[in-house]
Design a protein around this motif. Sequence first.
Motif, PDB file in Angstrom:
ATOM      1  N   SER A 426       0.850  -1.184   0.000  1.00  0.00           N
ATOM      2  CA  SER A 426       0.000   0.000   0.000  1.00  0.00           C
ATOM      3  C   SER A 426       0.885   1.233   0.000  1.00  0.00           C
ATOM      4  N   ARG A 427       0.631   2.137  -0.930  1.00  0.00           N
ATOM      5  CA  ARG A 427       1.401   3.373  -1.010  1.00  0.00           C
ATOM      6  C   ARG A 427       0.960   4.330   0.077  1.00  0.00           C
ATOM      7  N   VAL A 428       1.921   4.885   0.803  1.00  0.00           N
ATOM      8  CA  VAL A 428       1.648   5.760   1.933  1.00  0.00           C
ATOM      9  C   VAL A 428       2.124   7.156   1.579  1.00  0.00           C
ATOM     10  N   GLU A 429       1.195   8.091   1.475  1.00  0.00           N
ATOM     11  CA  GLU A 429       1.547   9.468   1.139  1.00  0.00           C
ATOM     12  C   GLU A 429       0.857  10.417   2.114  1.00  0.00           C
ATOM     13  N   SER A 431      -0.679  10.029   4.950  1.00  0.00           N
ATOM     14  CA  SER A 431      -1.972   9.651   5.508  1.00  0.00           C
ATOM     15  C   SER A 431      -1.843   8.284   6.126  1.00  0.00           C
ATOM     16  N   PRO A 432      -2.541   8.020   7.238  1.00  0.00           N
ATOM     17  CA  PRO A 432      -2.540   6.668   7.775  1.00  0.00           C
ATOM     18  C   PRO A 432      -3.391   5.735   6.931  1.00  0.00           C
ATOM     19  N   HIS A 433      -4.077   6.288   5.931  1.00  0.00           N
ATOM     20  CA  HIS A 433      -4.958   5.492   5.079  1.00  0.00           C
ATOM     21  C   HIS A 433      -4.422   5.503   3.646  1.00  0.00           C
ATOM     22  N   PRO A 434      -3.701   4.479   3.252  1.00  0.00           N
ATOM     23  CA  PRO A 434      -3.113   4.447   1.913  1.00  0.00           C
ATOM     24  C   PRO A 434      -4.179   4.562   0.824  1.00  0.00           C
ATOM     25  N   ASN A 435      -3.876   5.334  -0.225  1.00  0.00           N
ATOM     26  CA  ASN A 435      -4.852   5.510  -1.301  1.00  0.00           C
ATOM     27  C   ASN A 435      -4.372   4.943  -2.632  1.00  0.00           C
ATOM     28  N   LYS A 436      -3.274   4.159  -2.596  1.00  0.00           N
ATOM     29  CA  LYS A 436      -2.764   3.525  -3.806  1.00  0.00           C
ATOM     30  C   LYS A 436      -2.243   2.134  -3.465  1.00  0.00           C
ATOM     31  N   LEU A 437      -2.177   1.301  -4.493  1.00  0.00           N
ATOM     32  CA  LEU A 437      -1.480   0.028  -4.406  1.00  0.00           C
ATOM     33  C   LEU A 437      -0.274   0.087  -5.327  1.00  0.00           C
ATOM     34  N   GLU A 449       1.584   1.404 -10.269  1.00  0.00           N
ATOM     35  CA  GLU A 449       0.574   1.697  -9.254  1.00  0.00           C
ATOM     36  C   GLU A 449      -0.841   1.502  -9.785  1.00  0.00           C
ATOM     37  N   TRP A 450      -1.744   1.243  -8.845  1.00  0.00           N
ATOM     38  CA  TRP A 450      -3.189   1.331  -9.102  1.00  0.00           C
ATOM     39  C   TRP A 450      -3.751   2.375  -8.156  1.00  0.00           C
ATOM     40  N   LYS A 500      -3.104  -4.246 -13.891  1.00  0.00           N
ATOM     41  CA  LYS A 500      -4.312  -3.647 -14.436  1.00  0.00           C
ATOM     42  C   LYS A 500      -5.540  -4.323 -13.829  1.00  0.00           C
ATOM     43  N   GLU A 501      -6.592  -3.534 -13.643  1.00  0.00           N
ATOM     44  CA  GLU A 501      -7.832  -4.072 -13.094  1.00  0.00           C
ATOM     45  C   GLU A 501      -8.494  -5.011 -14.097  1.00  0.00           C
ATOM     46  N   ILE A 502      -8.863  -6.193 -13.642  1.00  0.00           N
ATOM     47  CA  ILE A 502      -9.586  -7.135 -14.494  1.00  0.00           C
ATOM     48  C   ILE A 502     -11.012  -7.349 -14.013  1.00  0.00           C
TER      49      ILE A 502
END
Length: 524
Positions: A426-429, A431-437, A449-450, A500-502
């Motif tokens: 999980s990408r951490v930018e 925030s304690p709540h990651p908004n990317k993978l 990234e997603w 990619k999202e499938i």
Amino acid sequence: MQSVFGKNGTETPEPVKAEVKGKIPGWLQGTLLRNGPGLFSVGDSAYNHWFDGMSLIHSFTFDKGEVYYRSKFLKSDTYKRNIAANRIVVSEFGTMIYPDPCKNIFSRAFTHLCKAIPDFTDNNLINIIRYGQDYYAASEINYINQIDPVTLETVDRINYRNHIALNLATAHPHYDDQGNTYNMGTAIIGFGRPKYVIFKVPADASDEEKRQPALRKVKQVCSIPFRSILFPGYFHSFGMTENYIIFVEQPFKLDILKLATAYFRGVNWGNCLKYDEDDITLFHLINKHTGKAVSTRYYGDALVTFHHINAYEDEGHVVFDLIGYKDSNLYQMFYMENINQDAKDFIQSHKSFSPPVCKRFVLPLNIEKDSPEGTNLVDLKDTTARAVVQKDGSVYCQPDTLFEGLELPGINYKFNGKKYRYFYGSRVEWSPHPNKLAKFDTVTRKHVEWQMENCYPSEPVFVASPGAVEEDDGVILSSVISPNPNISPFMLVLDAKTFKEIARASIDASVHLDLHGRFIPASI
């Protein structure tokens, strides 16, 4: 953010069929179990810290291209007591409860001094772990609660101390190719000299007919004395290769006396952890077959770590990757007053916090006694990590930085303990709540990234395709929530190769942000 991260969750006790968009691979059969905090207040009382919330277990069952969701609160003794009292009556990591107005009377204080370490809450909200063929909700305490992975019912409460001399144990064990489980804990009070303990539970430990817990067959692999009796190093996970256990004894320490007296001194257990930035980090290397520690003293600069990524042996070296920090402020971020801040206020108040950094350490195994001082013993070509001989024969280790800004790491677990190439997280930018993978390639040192606006994905879980040979042949699963009421929570399915999202499976039910979990194939 209060509407998503601060409110109480609700149970979805019966399976709810999700609406699938895209195509979920037909081979993906099984259940993803997830665990995390889901109840943050009871009656008029509320927890102070996100890690205090009572456990809510989630399941996402994949069956012939369809997805079914259900959730139930872990029916721990803590849950039952709190609900019966209609208020929080059991203390947690960041919330100390004082049900007795006479807490300052010496006799009462002494009683809690004796009990503070042996008995914590049994609110197991961190992970789902396996011993034998039994599944347990777990956290870092002496209790685990067995759950039924199908119905999510709480089956039984197990006390580690009834089977092995431990006060605490991790919620991040390792599993070998034979199905044996390795884990690590601490023996602090009542078990002789304080020590760290590594133990093993055999794959065949379960006994369904007699309903005997798998822990009845637990075996101690080895023990490691604390380097400071009153200040053991905190640990959340450890590393394991085919032949070795790697334990990082970090200078992020538990103050035993402060812990034991926390109740009548008016501090919570979280305040009993302290970081000594002037200390060193010790790296213990233990042969998991013999239980004997490698005699070389490996050490590095002060760091804080919670999650190991992977470890392996390579041409006479032990290589291990972990997520490291320069301070211990991560836990502070998760106090409710912090995570419910406006995003801009949060960034401003936490801009000095250390970001997570993926680091690679290398420990050389074959060390000559006459190696000259100052010699770098790492001769691998694919890393800049160093291990330098010191005057006293110890080895000072400096890491290779792989990637910055990633937490909750995961891999293709078939490569656990083996040389590997990819990890996910999980990408951490700010925030304690990651908004990317993210997917990171340790060879090219590149990542993909997603991301979806206003969405918060959980820890990514890799599931390999049947018969897969390539390491990233499979899918990534992550449950995603959003504060936007027009975006239903959904199970995200990514192609692990392309990232990619499938497919996604939208769920018409309340889903909470969680911490960790595991995928159980349908054949098991």
